[in-house]
Write a protein that holds these residues in place. Sequence first.
Motif, mmCIF file in Angstrom:
data_model
loop_
_atom_site.group_PDB
_atom_site.id
_atom_site.type_symbol
_atom_site.label_atom_id
_atom_site.label_comp_id
_atom_site.label_asym_id
_atom_site.label_seq_id
_atom_site.Cartn_x
_atom_site.Cartn_y
_atom_site.Cartn_z
ATOM 1 N N HIS A 1 -3.339 -5.144 -25.447
ATOM 2 C CA HIS A 1 -2.578 -4.005 -24.582
ATOM 3 C C HIS A 1 -2.189 -4.052 -23.315
ATOM 4 N N LEU A 2 -0.879 -3.633 -22.683
ATOM 5 C CA LEU A 2 -0.736 -3.636 -21.314
ATOM 6 C C LEU A 2 -1.680 -2.456 -20.818
ATOM 7 N N CYS A 3 -2.574 -2.930 -19.726
ATOM 8 C CA CYS A 3 -3.497 -1.884 -19.210
ATOM 9 C C CYS A 3 -3.143 -1.481 -17.647
ATOM 10 N N ALA A 4 -2.594 -2.559 -17.067
ATOM 11 C CA ALA A 4 -2.221 -2.498 -15.646
ATOM 12 C C ALA A 4 -1.088 -3.334 -15.332
ATOM 13 N N VAL A 5 -0.304 -2.958 -14.069
ATOM 14 C CA VAL A 5 0.540 -3.654 -13.503
ATOM 15 C C VAL A 5 0.079 -3.868 -11.975
ATOM 16 N N ILE A 6 0.158 -5.233 -11.753
ATOM 17 C CA ILE A 6 -0.395 -5.235 -10.152
ATOM 18 C C ILE A 6 0.496 -6.118 -9.457
ATOM 19 N N ASP A 7 0.291 -6.122 -8.022
ATOM 20 C CA ASP A 7 0.797 -7.171 -7.190
ATOM 21 C C ASP A 7 2.355 -6.682 -6.817
ATOM 22 N N PRO A 8 2.844 -5.181 -6.676
ATOM 23 C CA PRO A 8 4.135 -5.197 -6.264
ATOM 24 C C PRO A 8 4.619 -5.773 -5.034
ATOM 25 N N THR A 9 5.940 -6.315 -5.159
ATOM 26 C CA THR A 9 6.766 -6.642 -4.138
ATOM 27 C C THR A 9 7.999 -5.719 -4.068
ATOM 28 N N PRO A 10 7.717 -4.773 -3.220
ATOM 29 C CA PRO A 10 8.730 -3.392 -3.581
ATOM 30 C C PRO A 10 9.989 -3.574 -3.099
ATOM 31 N N ILE A 11 10.976 -3.147 -4.150
ATOM 32 C CA ILE A 11 12.608 -3.292 -3.879
ATOM 33 C C ILE A 11 12.971 -1.873 -4.086
ATOM 34 N N LYS B 1 23.720 3.084 -8.901
ATOM 35 C CA LYS B 1 23.697 4.558 -9.025
ATOM 36 C C LYS B 1 22.507 4.835 -7.909
ATOM 37 N N ASP B 2 21.737 5.759 -8.166
ATOM 38 C CA ASP B 2 20.685 6.022 -6.960
ATOM 39 C C ASP B 2 19.642 5.148 -6.738
ATOM 40 N N LYS B 3 19.146 5.334 -5.618
ATOM 41 C CA LYS B 3 18.071 4.404 -5.094
ATOM 42 C C LYS B 3 16.567 4.846 -5.713
ATOM 43 N N TYR B 4 16.021 3.832 -6.234
ATOM 44 C CA TYR B 4 14.485 3.862 -6.621
ATOM 45 C C TYR B 4 13.471 2.989 -5.833
ATOM 46 N N PHE B 5 12.379 3.562 -5.617
ATOM 47 C CA PHE B 5 11.323 2.385 -5.296
ATOM 48 C C PHE B 5 10.785 1.692 -6.415
ATOM 49 N N LEU B 6 10.989 0.362 -6.617
ATOM 50 C CA LEU B 6 10.422 -0.419 -7.723
ATOM 51 C C LEU B 6 9.366 -1.369 -7.302
ATOM 52 N N HIS B 7 8.813 -1.699 -8.304
ATOM 53 C CA HIS B 7 7.662 -2.858 -8.290
ATOM 54 C C HIS B 7 8.170 -4.046 -7.565
ATOM 55 N N GLY B 8 9.088 -4.576 -8.326
ATOM 56 C CA GLY B 8 10.079 -5.622 -7.788
ATOM 57 C C GLY B 8 9.566 -7.102 -8.207
ATOM 58 N N THR C 1 0.979 -1.053 0.036
ATOM 59 C CA THR C 1 0.105 -0.031 -0.071
ATOM 60 C C THR C 1 0.870 1.363 0.045
ATOM 61 N N TYR C 2 2.127 1.176 0.832
ATOM 62 C CA TYR C 2 2.910 2.273 0.424
ATOM 63 C C TYR C 2 3.397 2.494 -0.861
ATOM 64 N N PHE C 3 3.852 1.462 -1.397
ATOM 65 C CA PHE C 3 4.193 1.512 -3.028
ATOM 66 C C PHE C 3 3.042 2.125 -3.904
ATOM 67 N N LEU C 4 1.507 1.897 -3.615
ATOM 68 C CA LEU C 4 0.801 2.416 -4.242
ATOM 69 C C LEU C 4 0.354 3.858 -3.850
ATOM 70 N N LYS C 5 0.597 4.121 -2.676
ATOM 71 C CA LYS C 5 0.308 5.710 -2.277
ATOM 72 C C LYS C 5 1.609 6.452 -2.717
ATOM 73 N N PHE C 6 3.018 5.826 -2.802
ATOM 74 C CA PHE C 6 3.902 6.592 -3.247
ATOM 75 C C PHE C 6 3.809 7.064 -4.789
ATOM 76 N N TYR C 7 2.983 6.124 -5.462
ATOM 77 C CA TYR C 7 3.156 6.142 -6.864
ATOM 78 C C TYR C 7 1.404 6.602 -7.351
ATOM 79 N N ASN C 8 0.664 7.245 -6.549
ATOM 80 C CA ASN C 8 -0.658 7.202 -6.668
ATOM 81 C C ASN C 8 -0.960 7.835 -8.177
#
Length: 242
Positions: A152-162, A132-139, A20-27
Amino acid sequence: MIDQLYAVKANNSTVICLETYFLKFYNNIKILPKLVYVEPSKKYFVYSFIEGEIKSQIYNKSYLLQKLVISLINQYRSISHFKGWGWAENLVDSWEQFLIENIDYSKERLKITLTEEDYLLVRNLASNFNAKDKYFLHGDCGIHNFIFCEKHLCAVIDPTPIVGEPIYDLLYAFCSSPDDLTIETLNTAINYLKINNYEKDVVYKYVLIILYNRIATCTEHHPQDLSKYLEAWNYWKSFICE
């Protein structure tokens, strides 16, 4: 008549907090689900339901990767308050350590598939990266988490953040299916990548690391794809060892 459908996802509280933090971070990223509600004790959360389907085969990998880069990866932001690298729930001291630990784990599943020489090759490649720099990734940015509307790609779900380098998610997606694992397919996506400037020879070394781990996963969960992945392994190794 129902105007809006929602999806409910339950898990342990640590996983729920990070997802949920990932989804908020990239809302603001349209290709990600929209977070609607988080249960106070973090037992579950609710997000917008996305119509479409998950496909086992990709219609056009070049186009898919271009879309992924433009719609998701180029939107990633650097993140500094995570004191470490790798899986957000179990950070380690360096990006190189994260890569090596994954390689070491994969080695145990590849004893009869790839050689000790192969293991030492990818381990050496990982130990020589300068992150290089740290980024918040889907993982977990693979086709098993891509929702398609028709072709066509319309969504990416279920992050396991890295916490790591954006190229990781691109190459994870590239290696997540055994089709079109060619340098031409990858180069079309790299040309759209705006985050960090990676030399292509560095990218190709990264491919070998991600592919090594993917083959380990394949032996356990998708053995029917193993022959294609081994062809890709020899193909990519030829670029590194020539």
